[in-house]
Design a protein around this motif. Structure first.
Motif, short mmCIF file in Angstrom:
data_model
loop_
_atom_site.label_atom_id
_atom_site.label_comp_id
_atom_site.label_asym_id
_atom_site.label_seq_id
_atom_site.Cartn_x
_atom_site.Cartn_y
_atom_site.Cartn_z
N MET A 1 0.85 -1.17 0.00
CA MET A 1 0.00 0.00 0.00
C MET A 1 0.89 1.24 0.00
O MET A 1 1.86 1.32 0.73
CB MET A 1 -0.89 -0.01 1.23
CG MET A 1 -1.68 1.27 1.39
SD MET A 1 -2.35 1.46 3.04
CE MET A 1 -4.04 1.15 2.74
N GLY A 2 0.57 2.22 -0.83
CA GLY A 2 1.32 3.45 -0.89
C GLY A 2 0.81 4.45 0.13
O GLY A 2 -0.33 4.38 0.58
N GLY A 3 1.67 5.37 0.46
CA GLY A 3 1.31 6.40 1.42
C GLY A 3 1.68 7.76 0.88
O GLY A 3 1.84 7.95 -0.32
N PRO A 4 1.82 8.72 1.77
CA PRO A 4 2.13 10.09 1.35
C PRO A 4 3.52 10.21 0.74
O PRO A 4 4.42 9.43 1.03
CB PRO A 4 2.02 10.89 2.64
CG PRO A 4 2.21 9.90 3.73
CD PRO A 4 1.71 8.59 3.21
N VAL A 5 3.65 11.24 -0.10
CA VAL A 5 4.91 11.53 -0.77
C VAL A 5 5.18 13.02 -0.63
O VAL A 5 4.28 13.84 -0.83
CB VAL A 5 4.86 11.17 -2.27
CG1 VAL A 5 6.15 11.56 -2.97
CG2 VAL A 5 4.55 9.71 -2.47
N ILE A 110 0.44 7.83 11.43
CA ILE A 110 1.84 7.92 11.81
C ILE A 110 2.75 8.11 10.59
O ILE A 110 3.79 8.76 10.67
CB ILE A 110 2.27 6.68 12.65
CG1 ILE A 110 3.65 6.91 13.28
CG2 ILE A 110 2.23 5.42 11.81
CD1 ILE A 110 4.05 5.81 14.25
N ASP A 111 2.34 7.57 9.44
CA ASP A 111 3.16 7.69 8.23
C ASP A 111 3.16 9.11 7.68
O ASP A 111 4.16 9.56 7.13
CB ASP A 111 2.67 6.70 7.17
CG ASP A 111 2.80 5.28 7.65
OD1 ASP A 111 3.92 4.86 8.00
OD2 ASP A 111 1.77 4.58 7.71
N HIS A 112 2.07 9.83 7.84
CA HIS A 112 2.00 11.22 7.40
C HIS A 112 2.96 12.07 8.24
O HIS A 112 3.72 12.87 7.70
CB HIS A 112 0.56 11.73 7.48
CG HIS A 112 -0.31 11.07 6.47
ND1 HIS A 112 -0.71 11.68 5.31
CD2 HIS A 112 -0.86 9.82 6.44
CE1 HIS A 112 -1.45 10.85 4.60
NE2 HIS A 112 -1.56 9.71 5.27
N LEU A 113 2.91 11.88 9.54
CA LEU A 113 3.80 12.62 10.43
C LEU A 113 5.26 12.22 10.20
O LEU A 113 6.14 13.08 10.11
CB LEU A 113 3.40 12.38 11.90
CG LEU A 113 4.12 13.21 12.93
CD1 LEU A 113 4.00 14.70 12.65
CD2 LEU A 113 3.57 12.89 14.32
N ALA A 114 5.53 10.94 10.06
CA ALA A 114 6.90 10.48 9.81
C ALA A 114 7.42 11.01 8.48
O ALA A 114 8.60 11.40 8.38
CB ALA A 114 6.96 8.95 9.85
N GLY A 133 1.91 18.52 -2.19
CA GLY A 133 0.58 18.62 -2.77
C GLY A 133 -0.44 18.86 -1.67
O GLY A 133 -0.29 18.39 -0.54
N LEU A 134 -1.45 19.63 -1.99
CA LEU A 134 -2.47 19.98 -1.00
C LEU A 134 -3.83 19.40 -1.39
O LEU A 134 -4.26 19.53 -2.54
CB LEU A 134 -2.61 21.50 -0.90
CG LEU A 134 -1.38 22.27 -0.43
CD1 LEU A 134 -1.62 23.77 -0.54
CD2 LEU A 134 -0.99 21.87 0.98
N ALA A 135 -4.47 18.77 -0.45
CA ALA A 135 -5.83 18.28 -0.65
C ALA A 135 -6.79 19.46 -0.58
O ALA A 135 -6.45 20.55 -0.11
CB ALA A 135 -6.18 17.24 0.41
N ARG A 178 -2.60 16.23 7.63
CA ARG A 178 -2.52 15.02 6.80
C ARG A 178 -1.95 15.44 5.44
O ARG A 178 -2.35 16.45 4.87
CB ARG A 178 -3.91 14.41 6.61
CG ARG A 178 -3.87 13.08 5.87
CD ARG A 178 -5.20 12.35 6.02
NE ARG A 178 -5.22 11.14 5.23
CZ ARG A 178 -4.79 9.95 5.64
NH1 ARG A 178 -4.30 9.82 6.85
NH2 ARG A 178 -4.84 8.91 4.85
N LEU A 179 -1.01 14.65 4.95
CA LEU A 179 -0.45 14.88 3.63
C LEU A 179 -1.35 14.29 2.56
O LEU A 179 -2.16 13.40 2.83
CB LEU A 179 0.95 14.25 3.52
CG LEU A 179 2.02 14.85 4.42
CD1 LEU A 179 3.27 13.99 4.40
CD2 LEU A 179 2.34 16.28 4.02
N LEU A 180 -1.18 14.77 1.36
CA LEU A 180 -1.89 14.21 0.22
C LEU A 180 -1.34 12.82 -0.08
O LEU A 180 -0.14 12.61 -0.03
CB LEU A 180 -1.68 15.13 -0.99
CG LEU A 180 -2.50 14.89 -2.23
CD1 LEU A 180 -3.98 15.10 -1.94
CD2 LEU A 180 -2.05 15.84 -3.34
N THR A 181 -2.22 11.87 -0.34
CA THR A 181 -1.76 10.51 -0.70
C THR A 181 -2.21 10.17 -2.09
O THR A 181 -3.11 10.75 -2.64
CB THR A 181 -2.26 9.45 0.27
OG1 THR A 181 -3.67 9.54 0.39
CG2 THR A 181 -1.61 9.59 1.59
#
Length: 181
Positions: A1-5, A110-114, A133-135, A178-181
């Motif tokens: 599964m992919g997460g934020p970039v 946790i992945d967004h913060l990390a 990128g912004l949601a 939260r980052l854009l995913t």
């Protein structure tokens, strides 16, 4: 599964000494470290090493960190992520020649913060400007944060915020971050 970039835009190639400092940083933060090529790293980051309490979630988070651009690798990805339609020099004061992508391979909070804190740590070592990128609705959240360099309202491929490490850290402390995913 992919997460934020998140991407780090760079005005020039990272010198060999900078790549070595980046590698040392990532080794120090990791429980697993694989160098796929110079400047491309497949890792497990300890959330605690970034100051994040895991809170019942596995604190070992998977990431890919990839330096790209002419002479380094992944030139085609760099070209695809930097279309001619966006005048980044007008936004951030330079036209990027290289970039670093910080890619989370999971999509828990946790992945967004990390991702944002790992990107800030990388920028502490090699410099650059973060490109996030912004949601929908996030532009209003980031406006006015310290270290924000510019925002776009464009549609290719989505609005973006450009900022410093100070910006990334301030954004990560916003309610509902939260980052854009």
């Amino acid at each position: 599964m992919g997460g934020p970039v998140l991407a780090v835009e760079l005005a020039e190639a990272v010198p060999v000494a900078g790549i070595e400092r980046l590698r040392e940083l990532l080794v120090g933060l990791s429980t697993r470290f694989e160098e796929k090529r110079v400047g491309e790293y497949d890792l497990q980051i300890r959330a605690e090493s970034l100051g994040i309490a895991a809170g019942g979630v596995d604190g070992h988070r998977p990431f890919l960190v990839s330096l790209m651009g002419p002479g380094v690798g992944d030139e085609w990805i760099f070209e695809a992520e930097h279309p001619d339609a966006v005048d980044q020099e007008a936004l951030i004061g330079f036209t990027p020649t290289h970039a670093v992508d910080v890619i989370a391979r999971a999509d828990e909070p946790i992945d967004h913060l990390a991702t944002v804190l790992l990107t800030a740590a990388i920028m502490d070592v090699i410099g650059g400007i973060a490109n996030a990128g912004l949601a929908h609705g996030q532009r209003a959240i980031v406006e006015g944060l310290p270290g924000l360099v510019a925002t776009t309202s464009g549609t290719w491929p989505w609005p973006a915020a450009y900022g410093s490490t100070e910006f990334l850290r301030a954004w990560s402390r916003q309610s509902g971050f939260r980052l854009l995913t």
